[in-house]
Design a protein around this motif. Structure first.
Motif, PDB file in Angstrom:
ATOM      1  N   CYS A  20      41.531  63.504  -1.270  1.00 43.83           N
ATOM      2  CA  CYS A  20      41.461  64.465  -0.162  1.00 43.83           C
ATOM      3  C   CYS A  20      42.696  65.361  -0.131  1.00 43.83           C
ATOM      4  O   CYS A  20      42.587  66.564   0.118  1.00 43.83           O
ATOM      5  N   THR A  21      43.866  64.802  -0.388  1.00 46.96           N
ATOM      6  CA  THR A  21      45.083  65.615  -0.421  1.00 46.96           C
ATOM      7  C   THR A  21      45.041  66.608  -1.583  1.00 46.96           C
ATOM      8  O   THR A  21      45.446  67.770  -1.432  1.00 46.96           O
ATOM      9  N   ALA A  22      44.540  66.184  -2.738  1.00 48.73           N
ATOM     10  CA  ALA A  22      44.426  67.085  -3.890  1.00 48.73           C
ATOM     11  C   ALA A  22      43.473  68.236  -3.584  1.00 48.73           C
ATOM     12  O   ALA A  22      43.756  69.395  -3.931  1.00 48.73           O
ATOM     13  N   ILE A  23      42.361  67.932  -2.929  1.00 45.90           N
ATOM     14  CA  ILE A  23      41.427  69.001  -2.544  1.00 45.90           C
ATOM     15  C   ILE A  23      42.116  69.975  -1.588  1.00 45.90           C
ATOM     16  O   ILE A  23      41.959  71.193  -1.700  1.00 45.90           O
ATOM     17  N   GLY A  24      42.895  69.426  -0.650  1.00 44.28           N
ATOM     18  CA  GLY A  24      43.622  70.273   0.292  1.00 44.28           C
ATOM     19  C   GLY A  24      44.648  71.143  -0.391  1.00 44.28           C
ATOM     20  O   GLY A  24      44.807  72.330  -0.055  1.00 44.28           O
ATOM     21  N   ILE A  25      45.360  70.577  -1.349  1.00 43.93           N
ATOM     22  CA  ILE A  25      46.364  71.364  -2.080  1.00 43.93           C
ATOM     23  C   ILE A  25      45.692  72.479  -2.876  1.00 43.93           C
ATOM     24  O   ILE A  25      46.154  73.621  -2.879  1.00 43.93           O
ATOM     25  N   GLU A  31      43.799  79.801  -0.721  1.00 46.02           N
ATOM     26  CA  GLU A  31      43.812  80.604   0.497  1.00 46.02           C
ATOM     27  C   GLU A  31      45.221  80.939   0.985  1.00 46.02           C
ATOM     28  O   GLU A  31      45.368  81.648   1.971  1.00 46.02           O
ATOM     29  N   ALA A  32      46.255  80.377   0.348  1.00 49.68           N
ATOM     30  CA  ALA A  32      47.652  80.569   0.755  1.00 49.68           C
ATOM     31  C   ALA A  32      47.854  80.156   2.214  1.00 49.68           C
ATOM     32  O   ALA A  32      48.482  80.844   2.995  1.00 49.68           O
ATOM     33  N   ASP A  33      47.260  79.008   2.577  1.00 48.66           N
ATOM     34  CA  ASP A  33      47.363  78.501   3.944  1.00 48.66           C
ATOM     35  C   ASP A  33      47.671  77.006   3.878  1.00 48.66           C
ATOM     36  O   ASP A  33      46.868  76.220   3.369  1.00 48.66           O
ATOM     37  N   SER A  34      48.829  76.610   4.391  1.00 48.65           N
ATOM     38  CA  SER A  34      49.205  75.195   4.335  1.00 48.65           C
ATOM     39  C   SER A  34      48.425  74.344   5.337  1.00 48.65           C
ATOM     40  O   SER A  34      48.402  73.122   5.230  1.00 48.65           O
ATOM     41  N   GLY A  35      47.790  74.955   6.301  1.00 47.07           N
ATOM     42  CA  GLY A  35      46.980  74.214   7.266  1.00 47.07           C
ATOM     43  C   GLY A  35      45.813  73.499   6.612  1.00 47.07           C
ATOM     44  O   GLY A  35      45.360  72.455   7.098  1.00 47.07           O
ATOM     45  N   ILE A  36      45.322  74.039   5.522  1.00 47.41           N
ATOM     46  CA  ILE A  36      44.207  73.418   4.804  1.00 47.41           C
ATOM     47  C   ILE A  36      44.650  72.079   4.222  1.00 47.41           C
ATOM     48  O   ILE A  36      43.900  71.098   4.256  1.00 47.41           O
ATOM     49  N   VAL A  37      45.865  72.009   3.714  1.00 48.14           N
ATOM     50  CA  VAL A  37      46.386  70.757   3.148  1.00 48.14           C
ATOM     51  C   VAL A  37      46.452  69.692   4.221  1.00 48.14           C
ATOM     52  O   VAL A  37      46.012  68.551   4.026  1.00 48.14           O
ATOM     53  N   VAL A  38      46.971  70.048   5.388  1.00 46.57           N
ATOM     54  CA  VAL A  38      47.088  69.094   6.494  1.00 46.57           C
ATOM     55  C   VAL A  38      45.712  68.637   6.960  1.00 46.57           C
ATOM     56  O   VAL A  38      45.489  67.446   7.213  1.00 46.57           O
ATOM     57  N   THR A  39      44.787  69.567   7.047  1.00 45.73           N
ATOM     58  CA  THR A  39      43.426  69.219   7.470  1.00 45.73           C
ATOM     59  C   THR A  39      42.785  68.224   6.517  1.00 45.73           C
ATOM     60  O   THR A  39      42.208  67.224   6.944  1.00 45.73           O
ATOM     61  N   TRP A  40      42.889  68.478   5.224  1.00 48.43           N
ATOM     62  CA  TRP A  40      42.286  67.572   4.247  1.00 48.43           C
ATOM     63  C   TRP A  40      42.997  66.229   4.213  1.00 48.43           C
ATOM     64  O   TRP A  40      42.377  65.195   3.988  1.00 48.43           O
ATOM     65  N   PHE A  41      44.324  66.226   4.446  1.00 49.04           N
ATOM     66  CA  PHE A  41      45.050  64.959   4.507  1.00 49.04           C
ATOM     67  C   PHE A  41      44.525  64.118   5.671  1.00 49.04           C
ATOM     68  O   PHE A  41      44.264  62.926   5.520  1.00 49.04           O
ATOM     69  N   TRP A  42      44.348  64.737   6.835  1.00 46.25           N
ATOM     70  CA  TRP A  42      43.818  64.000   7.992  1.00 46.25           C
ATOM     71  C   TRP A  42      42.376  63.554   7.756  1.00 46.25           C
ATOM     72  O   TRP A  42      41.957  62.495   8.226  1.00 46.25           O
ATOM     73  N   MET A  43      41.597  64.352   7.044  1.00 49.07           N
ATOM     74  CA  MET A  43      40.235  63.924   6.697  1.00 49.07           C
ATOM     75  C   MET A  43      40.287  62.691   5.805  1.00 49.07           C
ATOM     76  O   MET A  43      39.471  61.775   5.953  1.00 49.07           O
TER      77      MET A  43
END
Length: 67
Positions: A20-25, A31-43
């Motif tokens: 999930c973290t790799a998908i977020g990264i 998208e150049a948005d770090s919020g996506i990484v955090v979202t996928w980490f929480w998922m």
């Protein structure tokens, strides 16, 4: 046997978090948005907790059936 099963559960949980973290990264890089990484980490955390709760239910069912 119990140690082998604990090791398997640990590997599954770590794998869920890493995937999930790799998908977020990857998505965050696109998208150049770090919020996506955090979202996928929480998922990943949510999926890992769900898996652990499932394992608890399975163990409790086996315990109840053994009585």
């Amino acid at each position: 046997m119990a140690t082998d099963q604990r090791s398997h559960i640990r590997q599954v949980v770590i794998s869920i978090l890493l995937v999930c973290t790799a998908i977020g990264i990857f998505g965050g890089g696109q998208e150049a948005d770090s919020g996506i990484v955090v979202t996928w980490f929480w998922m990943g955390i949510g999926l890992a907790v769900t898996y652990l709760l499932y394992r608890v239910v399975v163990v409790l069912q086996r315990f109840e059936a053994g009585r």
